[in-house]
Design an enzyme around this catalytic site. Structure first.
Site, PDB file in Angstrom:
ATOM      1  N   SER A 160       0.818  -1.213   0.000  1.00 37.30           N
ATOM      2  CA  SER A 160       0.000   0.000   0.000  1.00 37.30           C
ATOM      3  C   SER A 160       0.846   1.253   0.000  1.00 37.30           C
ATOM      4  O   SER A 160       0.334   2.342  -0.280  1.00 37.30           O
ATOM      5  CB  SER A 160      -0.921   0.011   1.227  1.00 37.30           C
ATOM      6  OG  SER A 160      -0.160  -0.006   2.421  1.00 37.30           O
TER       7      SER A 160
ATOM      8  N   HIS B 249      -3.132  -3.484  -5.574  1.00 30.07           N
ATOM      9  CA  HIS B 249      -3.421  -3.036  -4.216  1.00 30.07           C
ATOM     10  C   HIS B 249      -4.899  -3.214  -3.896  1.00 30.07           C
ATOM     11  O   HIS B 249      -5.739  -2.433  -4.321  1.00 30.07           O
ATOM     12  CB  HIS B 249      -3.015  -1.564  -4.037  1.00 30.07           C
ATOM     13  CG  HIS B 249      -3.292  -1.041  -2.669  1.00 30.07           C
ATOM     14  ND1 HIS B 249      -3.701   0.245  -2.432  1.00 30.07           N
ATOM     15  CD2 HIS B 249      -3.234  -1.655  -1.454  1.00 30.07           C
ATOM     16  CE1 HIS B 249      -3.883   0.407  -1.134  1.00 30.07           C
ATOM     17  NE2 HIS B 249      -3.609  -0.724  -0.522  1.00 30.07           N
TER      18      HIS B 249
ATOM     19  N   GLU C 156      -6.289  -1.081  -7.024  1.00 28.01           N
ATOM     20  CA  GLU C 156      -5.396  -0.216  -7.792  1.00 28.01           C
ATOM     21  C   GLU C 156      -4.375  -1.086  -8.530  1.00 28.01           C
ATOM     22  O   GLU C 156      -3.652  -1.859  -7.912  1.00 28.01           O
ATOM     23  CB  GLU C 156      -4.670   0.761  -6.855  1.00 28.01           C
ATOM     24  CG  GLU C 156      -5.606   1.783  -6.225  1.00 28.01           C
ATOM     25  CD  GLU C 156      -4.920   2.671  -5.214  1.00 28.01           C
ATOM     26  OE1 GLU C 156      -5.244   3.864  -5.160  1.00 28.01           O
ATOM     27  OE2 GLU C 156      -4.056   2.168  -4.450  1.00 28.01           O
TER      28      GLU C 156
ATOM     29  N   ASN D 141      -4.595   6.252  -1.138  1.00 28.33           N
ATOM     30  CA  ASN D 141      -3.872   6.574   0.089  1.00 28.33           C
ATOM     31  C   ASN D 141      -3.194   7.932   0.029  1.00 28.33           C
ATOM     32  O   ASN D 141      -3.026   8.596   1.056  1.00 28.33           O
ATOM     33  CB  ASN D 141      -2.848   5.484   0.409  1.00 28.33           C
ATOM     34  CG  ASN D 141      -3.487   4.281   1.048  1.00 28.33           C
ATOM     35  OD1 ASN D 141      -4.636   4.329   1.478  1.00 28.33           O
ATOM     36  ND2 ASN D 141      -2.761   3.180   1.131  1.00 28.33           N
TER      37      ASN D 141
END
Length: 286
Positions: free
Chosen positions: A121, A142, A154, A192
């Site tokens: 991540s 991800h 992702e 993120n």
């Protein structure tokens, strides 16, 4: 032409790895799960079986589908057993050296056109790929926690990722019912990069505005339309996981908002990690 993914390997069967394995099984694929000990592998199998059984009890899955999914799962402690996999997804501890060593080993095991993916991540997919002799077949995949429930994946491209590898990874995510997006290998990828500093801002408000976690969550749910409040979300993700990701982003970008708030660091040090320990910002009985 991109390789069709029929058999998936998952290395590391902790919370994320077991969830990813479950996603593959429910998508009709054969899954080979690899753990360092047989005992850890059996624990993961029990966890997957438990959640699939709950899905049956709630009417979201037929019993025959549950049994078929479990029959497609095999376990191993030997990386060589992943040789026939079309795609291998790594979900081990977020440590760059550990991941690079693993990918170097996987690169020698799988077939030349197999895809290698990391579920990291926050770490650089490019640096992980550089440990292999064939970085063109390495991508990021991800998944978000909990993997069986969160729809987004992702699909991360490095400078050396081949189009065929990216296409195969993207098609795999679609096949298992996820909503994939393409992004480049930049710190935090897409979600993120936006979410971690935002959650950090929310946590800082707890002390700066002297507001309770309950009221903060209600404010963001009913005032900003969030489906889940920030404190409940961090509890779900895992406070230690969030702190680790924040530290990695801060180290990469040196933006103050990326650094984990002291309150979260103290909670992580004290073992208050959220749902998985039964206590974080809130207390959990299940």
């Amino acid at each position: 032409m991109a390789r069709e993914i029929k058999r998936v390997g998952v290395v590391g069967l902790g919370t994320m790895g077991a969830g990813i394995a479950q996603v593959g099984l429910q998508g009709g694929l054969e899954v080979v799960g690899r753990e360092v000990t047989a005992e850890l592998g059996e624990r993961a199998t029990e966890r997957i079986g438990h959640f699939l059984t709950r899905a049956v009890e709630k009417g979201r899955l037929e019993q025959t589908a549950r049994d078929g999914a479990m029959a497609r799962l095999s376990l191993t402690t030997d990386l060589a057993e992943l040789a026939a996999c079309d795609l291998v997804i790594e979900a081990v501890f977020e440590d760059l050296d550990v991941k690079r060593e693993l990918f170097a080993a996987l690169d020698e095991v799988v077939e030349p056109d197999a895809v290698l993916a990391t579920n990291t991540s926050a770490l650089s997919v490019t640096e992980i790929a550089a440990a292999t002799a064939h970085p063109e077949r390495v991508v990021g995949l991800h998944f978000f926690n909990p993997a069986p429930l969160m729809p987004l994946v992702e699909v991360v491209r490095t400078e050396l990722s081949a189009g065929e590898a990216l296409d195969a990874a993207f098609a795999f995510a679609e096949r298992v019912g996820k909503t994939p997006i393409r992004c480049n290998d930049t710190p935090g990828f897409v979600v993120n990069r936006v979410l971690i500093p935002l959650l950090n801002d929310c946590i800082r408000v707890l002390d700066e505005a002297r507001v309770s976690p309950e009221d903060l969550d209600k404010g963001m749910q009913h005032g900003a339309g969030w489906p889940m409040g920030p404190c409940a979300l961090v509890d779900l993700v895992g406070i230690d996981v969030h702190v680790h990701a924040s530290e990695a982003l801060y180290e990469a970008l040196r933006e103050p908002r990326m650094a984990p708030p002291p309150r979260l660091v103290r909670m992580a040090q004290g073992g208050l990690l959220g749902r998985k320990t039964g206590r974080g910002f809130f207390e959990y009985s299940d």
